[in-house]
Design a protein around this motif. Structure first.
Motif, PDB file in Angstrom:
ATOM      1  N   UNK A  52      48.287  27.790   2.523  1.00  0.00           N
ATOM      2  CA  UNK A  52      47.222  28.173   3.460  1.00  0.00           C
ATOM      3  C   UNK A  52      46.617  29.519   3.079  1.00  0.00           C
ATOM      4  N   UNK A  53      47.455  30.450   2.693  1.00  0.00           N
ATOM      5  CA  UNK A  53      46.955  31.760   2.254  1.00  0.00           C
ATOM      6  C   UNK A  53      46.119  31.616   0.992  1.00  0.00           C
ATOM      7  N   UNK A  54      46.599  30.811   0.042  1.00  0.00           N
ATOM      8  CA  UNK A  54      45.840  30.584  -1.194  1.00  0.00           C
ATOM      9  C   UNK A  54      44.510  29.897  -0.899  1.00  0.00           C
ATOM     10  N   UNK A  55      44.480  29.012   0.090  1.00  0.00           N
ATOM     11  CA  UNK A  55      43.230  28.349   0.461  1.00  0.00           C
ATOM     12  C   UNK A  55      42.202  29.319   1.014  1.00  0.00           C
ATOM     13  N   UNK A  56      42.635  30.238   1.859  1.00  0.00           N
ATOM     14  CA  UNK A  56      41.713  31.235   2.412  1.00  0.00           C
ATOM     15  C   UNK A  56      41.203  32.152   1.303  1.00  0.00           C
ATOM     16  N   UNK A  57      42.089  32.541   0.394  1.00  0.00           N
ATOM     17  CA  UNK A  57      41.676  33.401  -0.722  1.00  0.00           C
ATOM     18  C   UNK A  57      40.681  32.675  -1.619  1.00  0.00           C
ATOM     19  N   UNK A  58      40.943  31.413  -1.918  1.00  0.00           N
ATOM     20  CA  UNK A  58      40.020  30.633  -2.756  1.00  0.00           C
ATOM     21  C   UNK A  58      38.658  30.509  -2.084  1.00  0.00           C
ATOM     22  N   UNK A  59      38.630  30.266  -0.798  1.00  0.00           N
ATOM     23  CA  UNK A  59      37.364  30.152  -0.073  1.00  0.00           C
ATOM     24  C   UNK A  59      36.625  31.491  -0.064  1.00  0.00           C
ATOM     25  N   UNK A  60      37.364  32.577   0.104  1.00  0.00           N
ATOM     26  CA  UNK A  60      36.766  33.919   0.096  1.00  0.00           C
ATOM     27  C   UNK A  60      36.108  34.189  -1.261  1.00  0.00           C
ATOM     28  N   UNK A  61      36.823  33.852  -2.350  1.00  0.00           N
ATOM     29  CA  UNK A  61      36.280  34.083  -3.688  1.00  0.00           C
ATOM     30  C   UNK A  61      35.105  33.158  -3.988  1.00  0.00           C
TER      31      UNK A  61
END
Length: 114
Positions: A52-61
């Motif tokens: 979930x954290x990686x998903x938010x980071x990917x969306x942010x980038x």
């Protein structure tokens, strides 16, 4: 292709998220819970938090100009993970007497004297 992936970090983070969510998806049946044992299964399923954290980071980038939507998702994720942390920590720091009054029954480890 590798240069393209290195240039676009959101692809790497999104793929990492996808790969982290495959083991919990495969082991979500009752047969896998029996094979792994409850403790190992629970430990494996904690990968969902990292995913979930990686998903938010990917969306942010991925988003270039307006980062309000990724911020909303990050805020919701922080709220949910904070709640999980409080639920996990609270019983460990709460005194045994308070647990008795909250549950309405004595702790199993405490034996009454005859």
């Amino acid at each position: 292709m590798l240069a393209d992936v290195a240039k676009r970090r959101f692809i790497t983070a999104g793929f990492a998220r996808f790969m982290l969510l495959i083991p919990p998806a495969i082991t979500s049946t009752s047969g896998w819970i029996r094979r792994l044992g409850g403790r190992q299964w629970s430990l494996l399923h904690r990968l969902i938090y990292v995913g979930a954290i990686a998903g938010v980071i990917a969306y942010w980038w991925l988003v270039k100009a307006d980062v309000r939507k990724p911020l909303e998702y990050a805020f919701v994720l922080v709220l949910l993970l904070s709640y999980r942390a409080v639920v996990w920590v609270l019983p460990k720091i709460q005194p045994k007497k308070a647990r008795f009054f909250r549950t309405g029954r004595a702790d199993v480890s405490v034996k009454a004297k005859p």
